[in-house]
Design a protein around this motif. Structure first.
Motif, PDB file in Angstrom:
ATOM      1  N   MET A   1      46.349  36.817  42.690  1.00 48.36           N
ATOM      2  CA  MET A   1      45.621  37.792  41.871  1.00 48.36           C
ATOM      3  C   MET A   1      46.493  38.206  40.688  1.00 48.36           C
ATOM      4  SD  MET A   1      43.953  41.433  43.015  1.00 48.36           S
ATOM      5  CE  MET A   1      43.134  42.472  41.822  1.00 48.36           C
ATOM      6  N   ILE A   2      45.876  38.309  39.518  1.00 46.77           N
ATOM      7  CA  ILE A   2      46.601  38.662  38.305  1.00 46.77           C
ATOM      8  C   ILE A   2      46.711  40.186  38.183  1.00 46.77           C
ATOM      9  CG2 ILE A   2      46.525  38.631  35.784  1.00 46.77           C
ATOM     10  CD1 ILE A   2      45.236  35.898  35.950  1.00 46.77           C
ATOM     11  N   THR A   3      47.888  40.652  37.832  1.00 49.51           N
ATOM     12  CA  THR A   3      48.130  42.066  37.582  1.00 49.51           C
ATOM     13  C   THR A   3      48.541  42.241  36.124  1.00 49.51           C
ATOM     14  OG1 THR A   3      48.872  42.436  39.851  1.00 49.51           O
ATOM     15  CG2 THR A   3      49.545  44.059  38.215  1.00 49.51           C
ATOM     16  N   ASP A  21      51.360  36.896  38.065  1.00 51.03           N
ATOM     17  CA  ASP A  21      50.599  36.351  39.190  1.00 51.03           C
ATOM     18  C   ASP A  21      51.307  36.585  40.515  1.00 51.03           C
ATOM     19  OD1 ASP A  21      52.734  34.644  39.102  1.00 51.03           O
ATOM     20  OD2 ASP A  21      51.576  32.819  38.742  1.00 51.03           O
ATOM     21  N   GLY A  22      52.324  37.458  40.492  1.00 54.53           N
ATOM     22  CA  GLY A  22      53.115  37.700  41.692  1.00 54.53           C
ATOM     23  C   GLY A  22      54.435  36.969  41.675  1.00 54.53           C
ATOM     24  N   MET A 101      48.365  31.456  36.089  1.00 52.78           N
ATOM     25  CA  MET A 101      47.538  31.969  35.003  1.00 52.78           C
ATOM     26  C   MET A 101      47.410  30.920  33.901  1.00 52.78           C
ATOM     27  SD  MET A 101      49.232  35.803  34.696  1.00 52.78           S
ATOM     28  CE  MET A 101      50.904  35.164  34.480  1.00 52.78           C
ATOM     29  N   GLU A 122      41.955  33.518  35.027  1.00 49.25           N
ATOM     30  CA  GLU A 122      42.266  33.315  36.433  1.00 49.25           C
ATOM     31  C   GLU A 122      41.307  32.233  36.915  1.00 49.25           C
ATOM     32  OE1 GLU A 122      43.501  36.070  40.211  1.00 49.25           O
ATOM     33  OE2 GLU A 122      41.920  36.802  38.893  1.00 49.25           O
ATOM     34  N   VAL A 127      39.694  36.907  32.423  1.00 52.59           N
ATOM     35  CA  VAL A 127      39.686  38.246  33.023  1.00 52.59           C
ATOM     36  C   VAL A 127      40.217  39.305  32.073  1.00 52.59           C
ATOM     37  CG1 VAL A 127      39.875  37.380  35.367  1.00 52.59           C
ATOM     38  CG2 VAL A 127      41.959  37.830  34.066  1.00 52.59           C
TER      39      VAL A 127
END
Length: 457
Positions: A1-3, A21-22, A101, A122, A127
């Motif tokens: 999950m993208i932050t 992306d973590g 990403m 994503e 997004v």
């Protein structure tokens, strides 16, 4: 999950972003003080692999080059930007993989000719889009910063760029602009703190007006912008290094007095009330609790040595951090404590402060004071104190001969600019009073005459 994490620079009204992306991170439009970005990446446990600029910035010195150097990241910039350092040039529709990403480059001219936006995907779904000085919250970036020869071309390009973003990206796409949080790079200001393409379609003039209406309304709303902007493009095109934020040398009272007498700027960072109650004679007031760096950078003759006076070393360090963001890299000196320590045996100076109600009373006296309005032209056009002299804050030093003689009461819209100008005038021997009050109070008591109504009459 993208932050996506924003880094606010409230003193300049800008945001930088770190998206990850973590594991790996993509940074957009970092400010000069890159330690904030590095700290955020460490806190998130991610590695910065790509740094991107939406444009050669007009309102701050970038940290992009230094951040890429420090992390070994790929530095993305428009391939057509004439810079003097190595970078990875990108163009419209280029696609860059950043871990999990994907970033698509979108040429969105308007704020500058080579302005880029970056759509973040994503999988196959966009997004987010980092829009820099293109599509802002409820507005767009101003098109006049490259000079009048470019304004007409850029304002029309800005409308088309906004339309492109709205047409090519889904309505759920989050919009992440760099400007628009108080920056003079924004054509107008919005209270919004987040938005999407769909929300902008409902209220952004670039998406709700036809091209001609948008152009006419935007150009009519433009006003002056800070003089220090002229120095940002050359600095950014040269690849600025990371700043030196180590404390400057400490000045004693004799050195402070000598610097003032030499015409240098000795700047008191305390709030305006404290400055008015007692300050080092000849020092200037740019409180750190307001738009300190914007107005100091706007008004100081470029290259003038600046000494910082703060109650604590932390205050001085905060001011120093703000100054490096506009390319004022090293204060000449500093001092901490209070005016009693800074002045030595010399007497302290003070400045009276007043409200609009007190101004109304003073104007009814047999010998009323002069009133100096230091707001911008557009503010003045909405209404003014009858009989007041209007000199916008950024023009005061060039128009000192127009400042009324004798007692002069200085006002703006909230008190900050009035305090800055009052200190500048007091240091030059003027008898001044700072109106430290909200202009709404002047309107409530009928002290402000609506300019538009006067014109009708």
């Amino acid at each position: 999950m993208i932050t996506v994490l924003p880094l606010d620079t409230t003193g300049l009204g800008d945001r930088s972003y770190l998206a990850h992306d973590g594991e790996v991170a993509f940074v957009v439009d970092p400010q000069r003080d890159i330690d904030r970005v590095l700290d955020l990446a460490r806190a998130e446990g991610v590695r910065i692999t790509h740094v991107a600029e939406t444009h050669i910035h007009n309102d701050y010195v970038t940290g992009g080059f230094a951040l890429a150097e420090a992390t070994g990241a790929v530095y993305l910039l428009n391939a057509d930007d004439p810079v003097s350092f190595a970078r990875t040039g990108v163009r419209d529709d280029d696609v860059i993989d950043v871990g999990a990403m994907t970033v698509r480059v979108l040429h969105t001219p308007g704020h500058t000719h080579t302005h880029l936006s970056y759509a973040l995907f994503e999988g196959d779904e966009p997004v987010a889009v980092f829009t820099g000085g293109s599509l802002l919250y409820g507005s767009t970036g101003r098109p006049d910063l490259l000079g009048p020869d470019h304004t007409d071309t850029l304002v029309r390009a800005q409308w088309r760029s906004a339309q492109r973003l709205a047409n090519e990206l889904p309505e759920a796409t989050a919009v992440y602009p760099t400007h628009g949080f108080g920056s003079f790079c924004s054509a107008s200001q919005s209270e919004a703190t987040s938005s999407t393409i769909g929300q902008e379609k409902l209220g952004n003039p670039a998406l709700t007006r036809d091209e001609q209406s948008y152009v006419r309304e935007l150009l009519a709303g433009l006003d002056a912008y800070p003089a220090y902007y002229a120095h940002m493009d050359p600095a950014n095109s040269a690849g600025p290094s990371a700043p030196d934020l180590s404390p400057p040398a400490i000045a004693d009272p004799d050195e402070l007095r000598a610097r003032i007498e030499a015409g240098e700027w000795v700047v008191d960072l305390r709030d305006g009330t404290a400055f008015s109650a007692g300050h080092l004679a000849g020092s200037l007031s740019f409180p750190l609790d307001g738009p300190f760096v914007t107005y100091l950078g706007w008004l100081v003759p470029w290259g003038t040595p600046i000494t910082l006076l703060g109650a604590t070393a932390e205050e001085v360090a905060a001011a120093q951090r703000e100054l490096v963001r506009i390319g004022i890299d090293r204060p000449a000196a500093m001092a901490t404590g209070g005016p009693e320590q800074w002045s030595g045996t010399a007497p302290l100076a003070s400045l009276p402060r007043a409200t609009y109600a007190e101004l109304a009373e003073a104007l009814n006296r047999p010998a009323p004071p002069a009133v100096l309005d230091v707001r911008r032209n557009q503010e003045r056009a909405e209404g003014h104190v009858p009989g007041s002299v209007h000199i916008p804050i950024h023009e005061v030093l060039d128009r000192l001969t127009e400042v009324p003689a004798g007692p002069v009461w200085v006002h703006c819209a909230g008190g900050y600019r009035a305090g800055v100008v009052a200190a500048l005038l007091s240091a030059r021997g003027h008898d001044v009073v700072t109106i430290d009050d909200a202009i709404e109070h002047a309107q409530e008591i009928g002290l402000i005459t609506p300019t538009k109504q006067e014109r009708v009459a």
